[in-house]
Design a protein around this motif. Structure first.
Motif, short mmCIF file in Angstrom:
data_model
loop_
_atom_site.label_atom_id
_atom_site.label_comp_id
_atom_site.label_asym_id
_atom_site.label_seq_id
_atom_site.Cartn_x
_atom_site.Cartn_y
_atom_site.Cartn_z
N MET A 20 0.80 -1.45 -0.01
CA MET A 20 0.10 -0.02 -0.22
C MET A 20 0.88 1.11 -0.06
SD MET A 20 -3.03 0.69 2.55
CE MET A 20 -3.75 -0.67 2.17
N PRO A 21 0.74 2.13 -1.00
CA PRO A 21 1.42 3.47 -0.97
C PRO A 21 1.56 4.31 0.16
CG PRO A 21 0.10 3.11 -3.10
CD PRO A 21 -0.22 2.31 -1.90
N LYS A 22 2.48 4.71 0.69
CA LYS A 22 2.62 5.66 1.91
C LYS A 22 2.66 7.04 1.11
CE LYS A 22 5.39 2.74 4.86
NZ LYS A 22 6.72 2.52 5.22
N VAL A 23 1.73 8.01 1.63
CA VAL A 23 1.45 9.19 1.10
C VAL A 23 1.38 10.21 2.25
CG1 VAL A 23 0.09 8.42 -0.93
CG2 VAL A 23 -1.02 9.03 1.17
N THR A 24 1.58 11.64 1.77
CA THR A 24 1.27 12.71 2.98
C THR A 24 0.24 13.54 2.39
OG1 THR A 24 3.83 12.92 2.80
CG2 THR A 24 2.55 14.88 3.72
N VAL A 25 -0.75 13.66 3.42
CA VAL A 25 -1.91 14.41 3.33
C VAL A 25 -1.53 15.70 3.96
CG1 VAL A 25 -4.23 14.68 4.10
CG2 VAL A 25 -3.28 12.49 3.35
N ARG A 26 -1.71 16.82 2.95
CA ARG A 26 -1.25 18.32 3.65
C ARG A 26 -2.61 19.11 3.56
NH1 ARG A 26 3.66 19.40 -0.36
NH2 ARG A 26 5.22 17.95 0.88
N TYR A 27 -2.96 19.73 4.84
CA TYR A 27 -4.28 20.49 5.00
C TYR A 27 -3.89 21.67 4.83
CZ TYR A 27 -5.24 15.81 7.56
OH TYR A 27 -5.32 14.71 7.72
N TRP A 28 -4.88 22.40 4.46
CA TRP A 28 -4.75 24.11 4.11
C TRP A 28 -5.81 24.68 4.74
CZ3 TRP A 28 -0.26 25.68 2.58
CH2 TRP A 28 0.41 24.75 1.80
N ALA A 29 -5.73 26.10 5.41
CA ALA A 29 -6.74 26.95 5.66
C ALA A 29 -7.71 26.02 6.77
CB ALA A 29 -7.63 27.44 4.60
N ALA A 30 -8.79 26.16 6.70
CA ALA A 30 -10.05 25.74 7.62
C ALA A 30 -9.68 23.92 7.82
CB ALA A 30 -11.22 25.83 7.38
N ALA A 31 -9.15 23.36 6.82
CA ALA A 31 -8.82 21.86 7.19
C ALA A 31 -7.56 21.62 8.11
CB ALA A 31 -8.43 21.38 5.89
N LYS A 32 -6.94 22.49 7.89
CA LYS A 32 -5.58 22.64 8.88
C LYS A 32 -5.93 22.99 10.25
CE LYS A 32 -0.97 24.86 9.27
NZ LYS A 32 -0.12 25.78 8.69
N ALA A 33 -6.67 23.84 10.44
CA ALA A 33 -7.21 24.14 11.72
C ALA A 33 -8.09 23.39 12.46
CB ALA A 33 -7.95 25.57 11.54
N ALA A 34 -8.83 22.46 11.50
CA ALA A 34 -9.85 21.18 11.89
C ALA A 34 -8.81 20.06 12.49
CB ALA A 34 -10.68 20.98 10.99
N ALA A 35 -7.92 19.89 11.71
CA ALA A 35 -6.83 18.58 11.87
C ALA A 35 -5.90 18.96 12.89
CB ALA A 35 -6.01 18.43 10.56
N GLN A 36 -5.56 20.18 13.18
CA GLN A 36 -4.73 20.84 14.30
C GLN A 36 -3.18 20.32 13.78
OE1 GLN A 36 -6.38 19.61 17.96
NE2 GLN A 36 -7.49 21.63 18.03
N VAL A 37 -3.02 19.95 12.54
CA VAL A 37 -1.46 19.59 12.01
C VAL A 37 -1.43 20.07 10.59
CG1 VAL A 37 -1.35 17.54 13.47
CG2 VAL A 37 -2.33 17.43 11.34
N ALA A 38 -0.52 20.54 10.00
CA ALA A 38 -0.21 20.96 8.70
C ALA A 38 -0.26 19.79 7.57
CB ALA A 38 0.94 21.72 8.58
N GLU A 39 0.16 18.68 8.09
CA GLU A 39 0.40 17.42 7.26
C GLU A 39 0.65 16.12 8.27
OE1 GLU A 39 5.04 16.95 5.92
OE2 GLU A 39 3.87 18.64 4.81
N GLU A 40 0.11 14.98 7.34
CA GLU A 40 0.57 13.78 8.26
C GLU A 40 0.62 12.68 7.14
OE1 GLU A 40 -2.64 13.45 11.15
OE2 GLU A 40 -4.13 13.56 9.75
N PRO A 41 1.19 11.46 7.62
CA PRO A 41 1.37 10.33 6.71
C PRO A 41 0.19 9.51 6.70
CG PRO A 41 2.78 10.02 8.61
CD PRO A 41 2.06 11.32 8.70
N TYR A 42 -0.32 8.74 5.87
CA TYR A 42 -1.17 7.76 5.63
C TYR A 42 -0.89 6.78 4.48
CZ TYR A 42 -4.40 10.65 8.04
OH TYR A 42 -5.22 11.31 8.98
N GLU A 43 -1.26 5.57 4.74
CA GLU A 43 -1.25 4.42 3.81
C GLU A 43 -2.24 4.44 3.15
OE1 GLU A 43 0.71 1.04 5.24
OE2 GLU A 43 2.37 2.01 6.09
#
Length: 84
Positions: A1-24
């Motif tokens: 399964m590929p490892k990817v980075t999910v990056r959040y911007w604006a309201a998504a970043k505020a809701a996630a409380q992180v700028a980016e995080e890894p996922y598979e």
């Protein structure tokens, strides 16, 4: 399964409380399901209004199940932006 980075911007970043995080995940749908599982609540509501870039290309109106992710790829989560 590929490892990817999910990056959040604006309201998504505020809701996630992180700028980016890894996922598979194999597809954009899989990645978003994992995001929702990790961040139930406000981010789940924000995602309904977002558009997505996968490795710089817009996902557009394609079904998220059909958007394949590549090893080392990036998913950008873009809420609607005000202004121009």
């Amino acid at each position: 399964m590929p490892k990817v980075t999910v990056r959040y911007w604006a309201a998504a970043k505020a809701a996630a409380q992180v700028a980016e995080e890894p996922y598979e995940a194999d597809t954009l749908a899989d990645a978003l399901a994992a995001v929702r599982a990790r961040h139930p609540g406000e981010l789940t509501r924000v995602l309904k209004r977002c558009s997505y870039l996968v490795d710089g290309d817009p996902a557009g109106t394609r079904a998220h199940e059909t958007v394949r992710l590549a090893e080392g790829g990036t998913v950008e989560v873009l809420p609607p932006f005000a202004g121009g």
